[in-house]
Design an enzyme around this catalytic site. Structure first.
Site, short mmCIF file in Angstrom:
data_model
loop_
_atom_site.label_atom_id
_atom_site.label_comp_id
_atom_site.label_asym_id
_atom_site.label_seq_id
_atom_site.Cartn_x
_atom_site.Cartn_y
_atom_site.Cartn_z
N ASP A 62 1.47 2.56 -17.10
CA ASP A 62 1.46 3.60 -18.20
C ASP A 62 1.84 1.33 -18.60
O ASP A 62 2.29 0.38 -17.22
CB ASP A 62 2.55 3.32 -18.55
CG ASP A 62 3.54 4.00 -19.67
OD1 ASP A 62 2.48 4.23 -20.55
OD2 ASP A 62 4.42 3.45 -19.85
N GLU A 86 -5.71 -1.77 1.39
CA GLU A 86 -5.12 -1.74 2.59
C GLU A 86 -4.90 -0.66 3.21
O GLU A 86 -5.26 0.09 4.50
CB GLU A 86 -4.15 -2.19 2.47
CG GLU A 86 -2.99 -2.32 3.36
CD GLU A 86 -1.88 -2.34 3.77
OE1 GLU A 86 -1.20 -1.80 3.98
OE2 GLU A 86 -1.30 -3.72 2.77
#
Length: 565
Positions: free
Chosen positions: A214, A264
């Site tokens: 957002d 990752e």
């Protein structure tokens, strides 16, 4: 020219179609009149049948619900009205069993005034280090009685509110670009970044496939908080933004950091995690800066949503996106609607009589087929596949949008696109909620929702639902669609046409009078009745054109520049 490599095509998100679930209005499993996570889980087979690749869930976190979850009080929990973490885990597991990805909404620009951080900042007094996590500033004028600057809130009124200190004395002001119940976080404080790093990992560890972010362009503010040269811009239009509070250069490091977290996790198991940003910036070129290879994977391209129903406007918008955004190596992320916008059928109606005349629905169907034919990814807001119009006559007393509460104006009120979905039957609650003691839906459903109920849509092969389903099936099965090339065709006035890959032609007639079709023969799929050789007004169609036998009637035009054009 096409530069996509074999490795690039393995990234599921590059041409995915994601369905936005506004949880509160999707399906209620408990009878309280409010949709919930268990209801979403019940609806997953429906979404699988529709043919989407995944879902994006609106905020379901603990919240006072001043802005229906976009005022977050706890970023690692589930509000009891929507369920609990165990129910969330079941939802993710069921979605994955069906082959659906799960994205969740994350709100890093602001939190709730009920968040423990903000309560700590208020209780700690003037010297509290907790205040550095927010934008506190002394007021101007006599006794600091005026706001620190002239910024206006997106939802109406000043962007500042003054606090009262624990000893009862007037204190400094805090910044809130939306409502006073949503204080903006200060991303220059390292604690904020560290907190959201932990939040991302919490949900990634629970199996989510990515995040819709957002206000992705608004996290950093100008460090000196100067006056805006146009303080009224934010209130004139939801698409106008204060350049001192949005699109600051420092925000890009946030997305590099978040991308590193996703990479990752991907390195551990080979599964892509997606970051898609709500990026409201003036130009496609600025938009492109957010989807560089080490930042967001995607960012919603709102310019197509906001383009007027006009052949030149659509062609220019698409060309700019292909040139500037696809040029980064990302793909364009197309949208025609979301939970903040007037529904497409109503927006395209053009005049009050447009829906009754069929103009709005016809244009909305054509636009959907156009979007699904464009290179890149697409997001579909719930109910668009049912052809739901906006509910424009909700009584004032049921409106919950903070825009209405703060301005008294219905101009930008968003409740009309958030009315709970109709599933079955001929009267409210239309299967949205059930049981003898069930409460009424949290927003009232009009009687005419019966015409758009899901059971009726599935039974009618000419419905919006079948158009979306057929388009999604073809998009999945045809190698020309999804990621790839786009080449414009020369067309008569009011017609937009392009070729995808080796021979799929998409054409849209933006006018009301019929025009020659760009390809001979019967369309593969059309948004309305489309006889061979004719493209009726307000209609889109797809054809497979074999250059050796059924060459397009119109010659190629200049292609939009960029690596995927």
């Amino acid at each position: 020219m096409l530069i996509a490599t074999a490795a690039a095509t393995q990234h599921w998100w590059r041409d995915a179609v994601i369905y936005q679930v506004y949880v509160r209005s999707f399906l209620d499993s408990t009878g309280d009149g409010i949709g919930d996570l268990a209801g979403v889980r019940v609806g997953l087979p429906y979404l699988k049948k529709l043919g989407v690749d995944g879902i994006w869930l609106s905020p379901f976190y603990p919240s006072p619900q001043h802005d229906h979850g976009y005022d977050v009080a706890d970023y690692t929990g589930v509000d009891p009205v929507y369920g609990d973490l165990a129910e969330f885990d079941l939802l993710v597991a069921d979605a994955h069993r069906l082959g659906l990805k799960v994205l969740i909404d994350i709100v890093p620009n602001h939190c709730s005034s009920a968040h423990p951080w903000f309560r700590e900042a208020l209780a700690g007094g003037p010297d509290s280090p907790a205040r550095s996590r927010f934008h506190f500033a002394p007021g101007r004028g006599a006794d600091g009685a005026l706001p620190p600057n002239n910024w206006r809130a997106m939802f109406g009124g000043p962007a500042w509110s003054r606090i009262t200190e624990p000893d009862g004395e007037p204190g400094p002001w805090y910044l809130h670009l939306f409502t006073p119940e949503q204080p903006d976080l200060n991303w220059r404080d390292p604690a904020v970044g560290e907190h959201f790093d932990a939040v991302l990992r919490f949900w990634l560890d629970r199996g989510v496939d990515g995040f819709r972010i957002d206000v992705a362009a608004g996290l950093h503010k100008h460090p000196e908080l100067p006056d805006s040269p146009d303080p009224e811009a934010d209130e004139r239009s939801r698409d106008s933004v204060n350049p001192l509070a949005w699109n600051q250069p420092e925000v890009h490091q946030v997305w590099r950091d978040w991308r590193a977290v996703c990479e990752e996790y991907t390195a551990r198991d080979g599964l892509d995690r997606l970051l898609v940003g709500e990026v409201s910036v003036p130009t496609a070129r600025e938009h492109a800066e957010y989807v560089r290879p080490d930042e967001l994977h995607q960012a919603f391209f709102f310019h197509l949503l906001s383009a007027r129903w006009d052949v030149d406007a659509f062609r220019r918008t698409i060309s700019e996106a292909m040139r500037d955004i696809a040029g980064t190596g990302s793909t364009v992320t197309w949208v025609l609607n979301n939970h903040d916008q007037v529904r497409t059928v109503t927006r395209y109606a053009g005049e009050p009589s447009g829906e009754a005349s069929g103009l709005g629905p016809a244009r909305a169907r054509a636009a959907a087929l156009l979007m699904l034919a464009l290179p890149g990814a697409a997001y579909v807001y719930q109910g668009e596949e049912l052809g739901l119009p906006e509910v424009v006559d909700l009584p004032d007393e049921v409106l919950t949008d903070p825009i209405f509460r703060r301005t008294g104006s219905r101009r930008f009120v968003r409740d009309g696109c958030r009315v709970p979905l109709p599933w079955t039957g001929h009267a409210s609650p239309f299967g949205f909620t059930s049981g003898a003691g069930a409460a009424r839906p949290w927003l009232p459903q009009p009687e005419w929702f019966a015409e758009h109920a899901t059971d009726r849509a599935l039974a009618d092969t000419r419905s919006f639902w079948h158009l979306y389903r057929d388009g999604l099936q073809l998009r999945r099965s045809l190698p020309q669609l999804g990621e790839g090339t786009l080449r414009w065709l020369e067309t008569p006035p009011q017609v937009l046409a392009f070729v995808r890959g080796d021979g799929l032609v998409c054409a849209v007639n933006f006018g009301t009078e019929a025009a020659p079709a760009p390809v001979t023969g019967t369309p593969l799929l059309a948004s309305g009745d489309c006889p061979p050789g004719v493209l009726p007004g307000s209609t889109a169609a797809w054809w497979i054109s074999d250059p050796a036998t059924t060459a397009p009637l119109f010659p190629p035009a200049s292609s939009p520049k960029g690596p995927t054009a």
